[in-house]
Structure formats: structure tokens, C-alpha cells
Design a protein around this motif. Structure first.
Motif, short mmCIF file in Angstrom:
data_model
loop_
_atom_site.label_atom_id
_atom_site.label_comp_id
_atom_site.label_asym_id
_atom_site.label_seq_id
_atom_site.Cartn_x
_atom_site.Cartn_y
_atom_site.Cartn_z
N ILE A 164 7.52 7.00 -5.90
CA ILE A 164 7.45 5.84 -5.03
C ILE A 164 8.56 4.82 -5.31
O ILE A 164 8.93 4.02 -4.45
CB ILE A 164 6.05 5.17 -5.17
CG1 ILE A 164 5.80 4.21 -4.01
CG2 ILE A 164 5.93 4.47 -6.50
CD1 ILE A 164 4.38 3.68 -3.99
N GLU A 165 9.12 4.87 -6.51
CA GLU A 165 10.21 3.97 -6.85
C GLU A 165 11.58 4.53 -6.49
O GLU A 165 12.59 3.88 -6.70
CB GLU A 165 10.17 3.66 -8.37
CG GLU A 165 8.85 3.07 -8.84
CD GLU A 165 8.52 1.76 -8.16
OE1 GLU A 165 9.48 1.04 -7.80
OE2 GLU A 165 7.34 1.46 -7.98
N PHE A 277 10.10 -3.73 2.64
CA PHE A 277 9.32 -2.86 1.75
C PHE A 277 8.30 -3.71 0.99
O PHE A 277 8.60 -4.28 -0.05
CB PHE A 277 10.23 -2.15 0.75
CG PHE A 277 11.23 -1.24 1.37
CD1 PHE A 277 10.87 0.03 1.81
CD2 PHE A 277 12.53 -1.65 1.55
CE1 PHE A 277 11.78 0.87 2.39
CE2 PHE A 277 13.46 -0.81 2.14
CZ PHE A 277 13.09 0.45 2.56
N SER A 279 4.83 -4.31 -1.30
CA SER A 279 4.10 -3.55 -2.32
C SER A 279 3.09 -4.44 -3.02
O SER A 279 3.26 -5.67 -3.09
CB SER A 279 5.07 -2.95 -3.35
OG SER A 279 5.77 -3.97 -4.04
N GLU A 281 1.26 -5.06 -6.72
CA GLU A 281 1.60 -4.82 -8.11
C GLU A 281 0.47 -5.29 -9.02
O GLU A 281 -0.14 -6.35 -8.80
CB GLU A 281 2.89 -5.58 -8.49
CG GLU A 281 4.05 -5.42 -7.52
CD GLU A 281 4.75 -4.10 -7.66
OE1 GLU A 281 4.55 -3.44 -8.71
OE2 GLU A 281 5.51 -3.72 -6.74
N GLU A 299 1.77 -9.60 -5.09
CA GLU A 299 2.40 -8.93 -3.96
C GLU A 299 3.90 -9.16 -4.02
O GLU A 299 4.37 -10.18 -4.52
CB GLU A 299 1.84 -9.47 -2.63
CG GLU A 299 0.36 -9.21 -2.45
CD GLU A 299 -0.15 -9.80 -1.14
OE1 GLU A 299 0.59 -10.61 -0.53
OE2 GLU A 299 -1.28 -9.45 -0.73
N ASP A 301 7.56 -8.33 -1.57
CA ASP A 301 8.19 -7.72 -0.39
C ASP A 301 9.70 -7.92 -0.48
O ASP A 301 10.19 -9.00 -0.83
CB ASP A 301 7.65 -8.31 0.92
CG ASP A 301 8.03 -9.76 1.13
OD1 ASP A 301 9.14 -10.03 1.60
OD2 ASP A 301 7.20 -10.64 0.82
N SER A 764 1.55 0.20 -8.94
CA SER A 764 2.12 -0.33 -7.70
C SER A 764 1.80 0.61 -6.55
O SER A 764 1.62 1.82 -6.74
CB SER A 764 3.64 -0.52 -7.82
OG SER A 764 4.30 0.71 -7.96
N LYS A 765 1.72 0.04 -5.35
CA LYS A 765 1.46 0.82 -4.14
C LYS A 765 2.19 0.17 -2.98
O LYS A 765 2.13 -1.05 -2.80
CB LYS A 765 -0.04 0.90 -3.84
CG LYS A 765 -0.36 1.75 -2.61
CD LYS A 765 -1.86 1.93 -2.40
CE LYS A 765 -2.50 0.67 -1.87
NZ LYS A 765 -3.91 0.91 -1.46
N ARG A 766 2.88 1.01 -2.19
CA ARG A 766 3.63 0.47 -1.05
C ARG A 766 2.87 0.59 0.26
O ARG A 766 3.05 -0.21 1.16
CB ARG A 766 4.98 1.18 -0.92
CG ARG A 766 6.00 0.64 -1.90
CD ARG A 766 7.39 1.08 -1.55
NE ARG A 766 8.36 0.39 -2.38
CZ ARG A 766 9.61 0.76 -2.50
NH1 ARG A 766 10.05 1.82 -1.84
NH2 ARG A 766 10.44 0.08 -3.26
#
Length: 792
Positions: A164-165, A277, A279, A281, A299, A301, A764-766
Motif C-alpha cells: 500500500i505504500e 490520496f 489515508s 493512520e 487522518e 491526505d 494505515s489504510k487508504r
């Protein structure tokens, strides 16, 4: 497919025997071919004279740039046929002959929608082709890649994973050397937001070289991934325009143009747009000795506005000599916001302190890239060639970050911090490659490369003392890094009908120097090494082949492995470099089988890697602050299996599966502590493609990656799915694409570090990305199967 080849052969034969025809009664045929819709002339349309009895061509030619042609024949009974790919065919039976001349005048032909669809369909499904020392993934119309960058395309390549990174791994290892068109590039390095600026529509193929021969750089312990970009060379004028819009922000407009004449091929691409983008965190630092811990939830962006331009030309001096000059320019404006709450709790789980940390980061990133290339082929031997090239890549970043800590609980004072980065990087590569076939089965390759990397990173962190911002001398310095690598290689290959063998040897001389200018701390390192390679293949029958290979590889510490500075977004979780880091070396072995049975093709491989001076990140924990840095910790042995299969049960459906498993054992110590451990990991990907009525195509991709261990961490598993759909309109000249990446918003990045005295968690999640794109071809161009975010 074979009809144009057959006609071309007839035209060639007719030209060879044209002198004999002069002695007979010659009839001259003239005319001009245009498009019905717009009246534009058609260059390189085929005009044939055919025998009406056996329906075979007698003589033929192609039209000039203005659509005109002149054709001569000595036949007494014939027909004339005019054709061009994607257009209807015009036939003239029993043409009128006046004074040994036939004047067809202006002939208009219209587009044939059925032929256009056939041309597009041929390249829809990505194909993997196995060569002696590499696998070639020819990029097709993978629907879920609409509006996607090269990172998403790489996720569809067997044995390749992108987290994801954006970190690329091959067979589970991130020691990968990334190349663009066979050469290092600022596009593919980790400082320049690498592959996020390349788009699917720009990529022709991706070469995966798990055991590179001595011809390639020795860099990259797990292998090389070479991204080959398209360079359109259709005759005449062609182009396409693409438009994207998406959620979250993914808006872009791209235009590509190409003009091909007998001597020049001019190509250009321009694009601009904006994307975001976001995400979520989370971090947790837990002290197991006193029971206190610090957590953060926030959060983030990142917004990018971009402009990019590609210009280039091929000049065909003659049939044997071509000069290529190309240049890229891109400019990015970045704005990043981060907002997080940090909480400190005591051993009884009671809140003792809390503050809100807000960040605003702004940056400008200019990129320049240019290449001058000369290729010479040799008359009488199409496999013999000399290639000379010089490339330059320049990247800069001017970045400022402002941080505000606002106390929400407790008695801590509010705090202001800021950081400044003035970064510049220059890469220059000079190459010479010569290929000489000694016979139909023996080939010699030799060449040299000299690569220069020159980087300067001026970095400062300042704290507000109530009146002014004061630079912290412990966190402020100018870091300089230069690396020069000279490589010389030679390979020889035998390729018979059943058996092939390729042996090579490469010598590389490395000169690395780092300097912290403010504190005058220097570290120079010079070394040279030999890198042998060997590959063999054996074809048992048309359906079963075996391959085996060996190569020695090197991983040289990169800039951010060496740079001792770090990001202060989270003052409790810090990553930094290590200027004393040494290179690691790997011996890589593999055996692969390729098998076809009915409608299924399969590939099964076994590999083994032995690595010395393994580089791993070591975490130190003090006062609830974790600091990780890379260190050389010992040796590693990795054994793995990979399996790929493609099954096409019907012409409207296909399935592809990619499975990788590896087991690794590490032996080493650091500062008196043992770091011996074993572990394993596996991943699988299943892709289904479906052709529906009304020219609608659907694609589903399911991905699973198991959890696995690193030296100190446990990385969590991942399960996610991508979706794509496409509809052709306007007789195939326009294509509408829809893609949904991470359909269920389940793709995450999570690592957990558990040690006797502390526990760390980083998450983390996008989330989901939806993109709608449309592409339209004009002139002699065709609509792109993808609509890209960026065209640099």
C-alpha cells in the motif's frame, strides 16, 4: 493475420522481377486513396493487381503520404484491389484500359467496425512470454488498471507485489532494481515518487528478470524489473485523448500525438491533472517495563497537481542507422495535511496527557529526463547491432513542513515545529552494447556502462522558542552522496532447436562517498567485484520446456538507507538512515518448468537465494520513542516455489492464477544480540476476465498475501479485490472504462513489533478508489485501452 504478410511477400517478389516485365506490354495504374468520412489521404494503403482465376496477387504497391500511387503490370486479365487495416476493401473488376493506362481517380474507403474490433481484441489479455533469461509480461487491456499508475500494473505481473505504500517486491523480496527502457531513471527511483507518475497506457511490456545475465546491472538481490514504454510508430498521423475523473480526487486530461514519415518518427505526450490520496493512520508505542504507552489516531491526505510533457524523435538516417533524442519534463505541486491525536496513558490505563498534532507540508518537484541514443544494425545480419546511449535524470524537491501541537489534556505547553528540505539529485548513465551472432546458433554480447549519482540533501528542523524558530543543530545538516559504478560485461550464448546455454561475466567497480557537511563527517567506500551468470533451457517437446539459471547479485545501500535524517510527523516513531551501511551480496539459483495442456498453460519454479551482509531494519526503544535504522546483521537463506497458470475454457472467459511461497532462515547478531530466526510467507492472485454482450468486458482480481516475519516485526495479512469494466463505443474509436481498486476497502498496511521490553504497532489504510475514464482516438490513432492519471 497472414493475408497482409502474404501480400507484402508478393509485392517484394514483383519488385525483384520488375526488369523482366519492362520487356512486355506494360499497363500503368494510377489513383489516390482517401478516407470516406473526412477526405483525408491514407498513407501506406495497399493496392494490388490480382489474377481473377486463382484470386492470387500478381503485383502490388503502397500509397504515398498524399494517398497517391503508381503501379505497373504486364497482365492482360486482372482485377485491382485497394485495402487498409481497419477499412473496407474496394475491388475493381475488368477496369477500363485507355492507351495502356488505368486512371482510378480518387477512391474513398470507409472504416470497417468489425475489423477495428478485431484489431483491438487481439491485444486485450496480458500475456507472459518466457525467454532464456527473463519473463516478458506484455501489457494488455487489464480493466482494473483504468486510471492506474505503473504500480497497479505491476500488481498484475506474476511474482511481483506492490504494498500500500508503493514498495515493490519480487518473490517476497524488496531488493529489486527498477529500470525504464533498460536503463536507470529518475522515474523509477524511490525519491521521485517513482512509478506513480507512469500510467498503464504508456507501458508496452514489463520484463521480470529473476536471474539476470551479466549483460544487466548486478544491482538488485532479488532481480530486475524493466518497464518498457510505448513509442508509437504507426505510419502517418495518429493520436488519442484521454479524460479521467474519480473518487477520491483523480482528475486528469492527457493527449498523445505521433507523426511517422520515412525519415522521422515524432512522438509527444502532454498531461495535467489533480489527485488525492487520503489515508487513516494509527500507531501505538507500549513500554512493557512500566506499563505506559502512547497511541495516535489520525487522518492524512496528500494532494498532487501535476503537469508533464514528453517530446522525442527517431531519425532514420538509413535502413541501418537510427538516432533517437527524447526529453521529459514534469512539475508537481504537493500539499499534504495530517491531523492526529496523541494520547499518553499510565500503567492503570488512565490518560495523563494528550495533544493534537497538525501538519501542513508543501512541496514543488521539478523533474527532467533526457536521452540520446544511436543504434546501428549491420547489413546481412539482422541480429547484429551496436547501441550507444547517454541519459540524464534530474530531480529536485523544495519542501517545507509546519507542525502545531495543541494540548487537549494535561499541563504540557503547546509547541510549534517546522522542517525544511532542499533536495537535488542528478543521475547520468552512459552505455555501449554490442551484439554479434557468430552463426545461426551462437551469439556474443559485450558492452560497458558508467553510472554517476550525485545527491545533495539540505535538511533542517527548527523549534519555536516563543519568539523565533531556532534550528536544532543535532537535526540539521547537509548530506552529500555520490556513487560511481563502472561495469564491463561479456556473454556468449548457444541456442539450438532443443537446447540453449548462456554464460556471462560482469566486472563492476564501485566508488561511494558520503559527507555530512556541517559536522564534516565523511565516509568513503571503494570496492570491485566479479558477477558470473549462467542460464540454460531445454525443450522436451512443444508443450514442455525446462529452464535453469544462476547469477550473483549486489544490493548497494540507497540514498535513504544512508541518509541519517528523518521525518518528524510522528515524534514517537522515527525512521532514519545509516551512513555506515555496507552492500549485501546474493547468490541466486532457480529451476523453472513451462507446461501447456489443452486450454491451460502452467509455470512451476523452485528458487534458492543465499545472501551475505543482510540489511535489516533494527528498532531501538527509549522513553517511549522508537527509532529504526538499517544495519548489516548476518546471512540469509531463502527457498521458494512459484506457480503460475492460465486457463481459457471459452473465448469469452479466462482465469489466471499466480502463487508464491518462500521460506527464509536468518543467522546473525548485532551488538551482542542474536538475530537468528526462521519464517515463511505466501501470496496468491486470481484474475477472471469475462466478455459480455454489447461489447462489455468485466475483470475481477482477488489478492491474498499472508502475514510474515521480518527480523523484529510481524507484518499482517492482506485480502483485497479490484474490479474493472469497459465498453467500446463509436465503432471502437472510443472506449469508456470504469475501475474500482480495493472494492471492499480491505487493503491495509500493518506491522507489529514485539520485544521483551516494548510493543509497537503501525497501521494505515487508504480505502477504495473509483475511476471513470474515456479515451478517443483520432486521425489514424485508436482509442487507448487505458486512460492514464499521468503521462510522465
Amino acid at each position: 493475420m497472414y493475408k497482409p504478410i502474404y501480400y507484402s511477400f508478393i509485392i517484394l517478389v514483383s519488385m525483384l522481377f520488375s526488369q523482366t516485365a519492362l520487356a512486355q506490354n506494360t499497363i500503368t495504374i494510377t489513383g489516390k486513396i482517401i478516407e470516406t468520412n473526412n477526405g483525408e489521404p491514407i498513407e501506406f494503403a495497399t493496392v494490388l493487381v490480382g489474377d481473377p482465376i486463382n484470386q492470387k496477387p500478381i503485383v502490388g504497391t503502397t500509397t504515398l503520404q498524399d494517398g497517391s500511387f503508381v503501379l505497373e503490370t504486364t497482365a492482360s486479365d486482372f482485377y485491382i484491389e485497394v485495402s487498409f487495416i481497419g477499412f473496407t476493401t474496394q475491388r475493381f473488376d475488368n477496369p477500363t484500359i485507355t492507351n495502356n493506362k488505368i486512371e482510378l481517380g480518387t477512391v474513398s474507403i470507409s472504416e470497417d467496425s468489425q475489423q477495428l474490433d478485431e484489431v483491438v481484441v487481439e491485444g486485450e489479455i496480458s500475456q507472459t512470454v518466457f525467454k532464456l533469461d527473463k519473463r516478458v509480461f506484455n501489457v494488455g487491456a487489464d480493466l482494473s488498471s483504468t486510471g492506474a499508475s505503473a504500480l497497479e500494473v505491476l500488481n498484475n505481473v506474476p511474482s511481483v507485489n506492490v504494498n500500500i505504500e508503493g514498495a515493490v517486491s519480487l518473490r517476497g523480496s524488496q531488493g529489486v532494481q527498477m529500470l525504464i527502457n533498460g536503463k536507470p531513471s529518475v522515474i523509477a527511483n524511490e525519491q521521485g515518487n517513482a512509478l506513480g507518475t507512469l500510467t498503464a497506457d504508456m507501458i508496452e511490456r514489463i520484463e521480470v528478470i529473476t536471474n539476470p545475465s551479466a549483460k544487466y546491472d548486478a544491482e538488485g538481490t532479488s532481480g530486475i524489473i524493466n518497464i518498457v514504454l510505448k513509442k508509437e510508430e504507426k505510419k502517418g498521423l495518429n493520436g488519442a485523448v484521454t479524460l479521467n475523473t474519480g473518487i477520491p480526487n483523480n482528475h486528469s486530461l492527457g493527449l498523445s500525438l505521433n507523426r511517422r514519415t520515412e525519415k522521422f518518427n515524432l512522438f509527444s505526450q502532454v498531461g495535467f491533472g489533480r489527485r488525492t490520496f487520503p489515508s487513516d493512520e494509527e500507531t501505538e508505542n507500549r513500554n512493557l517495563e512500566d506499563g505506559t504507552y502512547i497511541s495516535s489516531f489520525g487522518e492524512n491526505d496528500k494532494n498532487e497537481t501535476f503537469f508533464n510533457l514528453i517530446l522525442g524523435t527517431d531519425y532514420h538516417i538509413n535502413d541501418l542507422n537510427v538516432i533517437t533524442l527524447s526529453g521529459n519534463f514534469a512539475y508537481e505541486w504537493e500539499k499534504e495535511n495530517a491531523d492526529a491525536i496523541f494520547s499518553t496513558l499510565d500503567a492503570s490505563n488512565s490518560l495523563t496527557d494528550a495533544f493534537r498534532r497538525q501538519e501542513l507540508t508543501e512541496a514543488t518537484n521539478p523533474k527532467y529526463s533526457y536521452e540520446l541514443q544511436y543504434k546501428k544494425d549491420f547489413e546481412g545480419n539482422e541480429e547484429q547491432s551496436l547501441l550507444l546511449s547517454a541519459t540524464g535524470n534530474l530531480f529536485a524537491k523544495d519542501q517545507t513542513s509546519n507542525f502545531t501541537n495543541t494540548t487537549t489534556f494535561g499541563n504540557e505547553d503547546d509547541m510549534l515545529q517546522k522542517s525544511r528540505t532542499d533536495f537535488s539529485q542528478a543521475e547520468y548513465t552512459f552505455k555501449a552494447d554490442y551484439t554479434h551472432p557468430w552463426s545461426e546458433k551462437f551469439t556474443l554480447e559485450t558492452g560497458a556502462q558508467y553510472q554517476i549519482n550525485d545527491v545533495e540533501n539540505d535538511f533542517a528542523i527548527s523549534n519555536f522558542d516563543g519568539t523565533n524558530f531556532i534550528e536544532d543543530p543535532n537535526l540539521t545538516n547537509i548530506f552529500e552522496w555520490t556513487q560511481k559504478v563502472l561495469g564491463i560485461y561479456g556473454t556468449t550464448a548457444y541456442e539450438g532447436d532443443k537446447w540453449g546455454l548462456k554464460l556471462g561475466l560482469r566486472f563492476e567497480d564501485t566508488d561511494v562517498a558520503t559527507l555530512l557537511r556541517n559536522t564534516n563527517i565523511a565516509n568513503d567506500n571503494k570496492y570491485n567485484n566479479l558477477f558470473p551468470s549462467g542460464h540454460t533451457s531445454y525443450k522436451i517437446n512443444d508443450d514442455l520446456s525446462l529452464q535453469a539459471g544462476y547469477s550473483k547479485r549486489i544490493f548497494r545501500p540507497r540514498l535513504w538507507d544512508l541518509n541519517p535524517f528523518f521525518n518528524i510527523r510522528n515524534n514517537f516513531s522515527i525512521s532514519t538512515g545509516n551512513a555506515d551501511l555496507q552492500a549485501e551480496f546474493t547468490d541466486s539459483f532457480e529451476v523453472t518448468s513451462i507446461y501447456k495442456i489443452g486450454k491451460m498453460s502452467m509455470n512451476l519454479g523452485v528458487f534458492y537465494r543465499h545472501t551475505e551482509d543482510v540489511v535489516e531494519r533494527i528498532v531501538e526503544f527509549e522513553d517511549n520513542v522508537s527509532i529504526s535504522r538499517p544495519e548489516n546483521v548476518g546471512t540469509s537463506n531463502t527457498t521458494g516455489i512459484e506457480f503460475n497458470a492460465k486457463y481459457i475454457p471459452a473465448n469469452w472467459v479466462s482465469f489466471t492464477n499466480d502463487f508464491n511461497y518462500s521460506h527464509f532462515a536468518r543467522e546473525g547478531d548485532f551488538e551482542g544480540s542474536s538475530f537468528d530466526f526462521t519464517g515463511d510467507q505466501w501470496s496468491t492472485r486470481l484474475t477472471g476476465k469475462f466478455k459480455l454482450p454489447a461489447d462489455i468486458d468485466i475483470e475481477l482480481i482477488g489478492n491474498y498475501r499472508s502475514n510474515y516475519r521480518t527480523l523484529q516485526q510481524e507484518v499482517s495479512e492482506n485480502l483485497f479485490m479490484d474490479f474493472g469494466a469497459r465498453k467500446k463505443i463509436l465503432k471502437g474509436k472510443a472506449i469508456v472504462n470504469l475501475s474500482v481498486r480495493d472494492v471492499f476497502a480491505s487493503r491495509i498496511s500493518e506491522s507489529i513489533t514485539t520485544q521483551p521490553t516494548y510493543y509497537l504497532r503501525d497501521y494505515s489504510k487508504r480505502g477504495r478508489f473509483i475511476t471513470l475514464g474515456i479515451s478517443f482516438g483520432f486521425g489514424k490513432g485508436e482509442a487507448m485501452e487505458f486512460s492514464g492519471q499521468k503521462h510522465f
